[in-house]
Scaffold this motif. Structure first.
Motif, PDB file in Angstrom:
ATOM      1  N   TYR A 171       0.706  -1.223   0.225  1.00  0.00           N
ATOM      2  CA  TYR A 171       0.140  -0.166  -0.083  1.00  0.00           C
ATOM      3  C   TYR A 171       1.093   0.955  -0.245  1.00  0.00           C
ATOM      4  CZ  TYR A 171      -4.097  -2.723   1.687  1.00  0.00           C
ATOM      5  OH  TYR A 171      -4.682  -3.795   1.785  1.00  0.00           O
ATOM      6  N   GLN A 229       0.571   5.424   1.523  1.00  0.00           N
ATOM      7  CA  GLN A 229      -0.037   5.728   2.473  1.00  0.00           C
ATOM      8  C   GLN A 229      -0.058   7.236   2.495  1.00  0.00           C
ATOM      9  OE1 GLN A 229       0.510   4.821   6.408  1.00  0.00           O
ATOM     10  NE2 GLN A 229      -1.402   6.341   7.240  1.00  0.00           N
ATOM     11  N   GLY A 244      -6.384   8.007   2.815  1.00  0.00           N
ATOM     12  CA  GLY A 244      -5.874   7.020   3.227  1.00  0.00           C
ATOM     13  C   GLY A 244      -5.222   6.129   2.662  1.00  0.00           C
ATOM     14  N   LEU A 245      -5.350   4.279   2.017  1.00  0.00           N
ATOM     15  CA  LEU A 245      -4.516   3.025   2.341  1.00  0.00           C
ATOM     16  C   LEU A 245      -4.943   3.035   0.960  1.00  0.00           C
ATOM     17  CD1 LEU A 245      -3.845   3.167   5.206  1.00  0.00           C
ATOM     18  CD2 LEU A 245      -3.473   0.684   4.545  1.00  0.00           C
ATOM     19  N   MET A 262       4.618   7.322   1.987  1.00  0.00           N
ATOM     20  CA  MET A 262       5.000   6.353   3.139  1.00  0.00           C
ATOM     21  C   MET A 262       4.210   4.848   2.392  1.00  0.00           C
ATOM     22  SD  MET A 262       5.588   5.131   6.321  1.00  0.00           S
ATOM     23  CE  MET A 262       5.318   5.596   7.486  1.00  0.00           C
TER      24      MET A 262
END
Lengths: 113, 114
Positions: free
Chosen positions: B35, B37, B42-43, B88
């Motif tokens: 994922y 972020q 959100g993800l 991230m």
């Protein structure tokens, strides 16, 4: 389209106060619902999950959530917040038959001493 | 306890570099995920893998590729890093099957592309 909405971007509560974080989902079938918590600089940790059965589920760290099908909601609650609960909270939906999760955009909780 | 580890917590790379992000899980999970972020978003799923050498694109696969040569390891590759890939990156794993949809996450890699 499937979606998860967390309407509150930021929430601030005093230590010892009660907490409710909102989550609304849009999905055609019965969803698998999750709440995750992310402490600063950390990955996500599962707080609780709902698959079926009792609509009030208990999780770790004193959290609980209630699934309300009529309102398409899965709100997270805690009766008395601790300073260590300051973190970001994510609601997620994971439909059966696929591996795909849909995450909300998160609610950042600040706890005042 | 399930443990998901990621090779770096922080990474700084230059534009155009090839970047490898490694993820290892120790619980014999079939499924692994990458994922991204970003604040307010959100993800978002980049790729997932349900078995060795098997992969499927997620929502935002452009600019990324993955490799899963062993069950416990899932690598994310940025072929030519760009500044808009500063983010991230979170790896996760889960068991196969309806009763085990919960995911276990690694601590994340904060990548900065300059």
């Amino acid at each position: 389209a499937q979606s998860v909405t967390q309407p509150d971007i930021h929430i601030t509560v005093s230590e010892g106060a009660s907490l409710e974080l909102r989550c609304n989902y849009s999905y055609g079938a019965t969803p698998y619902l999750f709440w995750y918590v992310q402490s600063p600089g950390q990955g996500l940790q599962l707080l609780l999950k709902y698959f079926s059965g009792d609509t009030l589920v208990q999780g770790i760290k004193g959290f609980e959530a209630e699934f309300k099908r009529s309102q398409s909601s899965f709100n997270l609650r805690k009766p008395s917040v601790h300073w260590s609960d300051a973190a970001e909270y994510f609601c997620a939906v994971g439909p059966s038959g696929t591996y795909k999760y849909i995450f909300g955009t998160g609610t950042r909780l600040k706890v005042l001493a | 306890d399930v443990k998901v580890t990621q090779s770096s917590r922080y990474l700084v790379k230059r534009t155009g570099e090839k970047v490898f992000l490694e993820c290892v899980q120790d619980m014999d999970h079939e499924n692994m995920f990458w994922y991204r972020q970003d604040p307010g978003l959100g993800l978002r799923l980049i790729y997932f893998s349900y078995d060795v050498k098997m992969k499927e694109k997620g929502d935002i696969p452009e600019g990324y590729s993955v490799s899963r040569e062993k069950k416990e390891r899932f690598s994310l590759i940025l072929e030519s890093a760009s500044t808009n890939q500063t983010s991230m990156y979170l790896c996760a794993s889960s068991l196969m099957g309806q009763s085990s949809y919960e995911q276990y996450f690694g601590p994340g890699t904060r990548l900065t592309v300059t």
